[in-house]
Design a protein around this motif. Structure first.
Motif, PDB file in Angstrom:
ATOM      1  N   GLY A 151       0.760  -1.245   0.000  1.00  0.00           N
ATOM      2  CA  GLY A 151       0.000   0.000   0.000  1.00  0.00           C
ATOM      3  C   GLY A 151       0.788   1.291   0.000  1.00  0.00           C
ATOM      4  O   GLY A 151       1.820   1.410   0.622  1.00  0.00           O
ATOM      5  N   ARG A 179      -0.289   5.773  -0.561  1.00  0.00           N
ATOM      6  CA  ARG A 179      -1.232   6.824  -0.932  1.00  0.00           C
ATOM      7  C   ARG A 179      -0.749   7.501  -2.217  1.00  0.00           C
ATOM      8  O   ARG A 179       0.433   7.515  -2.520  1.00  0.00           O
ATOM      9  N   ARG A 217       3.722   0.201  -5.703  1.00  0.00           N
ATOM     10  CA  ARG A 217       3.019   0.292  -4.435  1.00  0.00           C
ATOM     11  C   ARG A 217       1.555   0.396  -4.799  1.00  0.00           C
ATOM     12  O   ARG A 217       1.241   0.909  -5.873  1.00  0.00           O
ATOM     13  N   GLU A 246      -2.838   0.658  -3.284  1.00  0.00           N
ATOM     14  CA  GLU A 246      -3.830   0.762  -2.214  1.00  0.00           C
ATOM     15  C   GLU A 246      -5.195   0.423  -2.800  1.00  0.00           C
ATOM     16  O   GLU A 246      -5.445   0.675  -3.981  1.00  0.00           O
TER      17      GLU A 246
END
Length: 145
Positions: A21, A23, A141, A143
């Motif tokens: 994860g 942002r 990465r 999310e």
């Protein structure tokens, strides 16, 4: 190598992986699946201009063949079955290989995810898996949205 050969070669791979994860970062350009190709293997000007840059894409994780992974296939639409278990005719033509630097956790194929990574393009065969890709996100990465 044309797209049909590329998808045939991908079907021969033995494992798929995912990322961890993160942002959305300010200033990271978003690349949509429809902004990848003009036709066939011809990349759009936008995709070409982002080569080597950190980008963000939104899509779905195709079901992996095993739970412990370090890469996965990002798709525009959810796929309920592992793409490597299907025939070449059922492969989507708008997939992106997403490669992490470590282990990833698998999410449900219906979970929309935001993925960030460095965009690479051009045919490449992974030495370890034999996976052939044309568009890749490296060091990803992700999310859930």
């Amino acid at each position: 190598m044309n797209r049909r050969d590329m998808f045939s070669a991908m079907a021969l791979t033995a494992a798929l992986p995912l990322a961890t994860g993160a942002r959305a970062a300010a200033g990271v350009p978003t690349l949509k699946f429809r902004e990848l190709y003009v036709r066939g293997n011809d990349l759009t000007d936008k995709a070409k201009s982002l080569e080597g840059a950190e980008v963000e894409m939104i899509g779905y994780m195709a079901p992996p063949l095993k739970l412990e992974i370090d890469f996965f296939v990002l798709t525009k639409l959810p796929m309920s079955t592992c793409p490597f278990c299907e025939t070449e005719a059922q492969w989507p033509d708008d997939i992106v290989l997403a490669h992490a630097q470590g282990s990833l956790r698998v999410v449900r194929y219906t979970d929309l995810i935001r993925v960030q990574g460095r965009l690479e393009t051009g045919f490449k065969t992974d030495a370890e898996t034999g996976f052939v890709s044309y568009v890749r996100l490296m060091g990803v990465r992700y999310e859930k949205l």
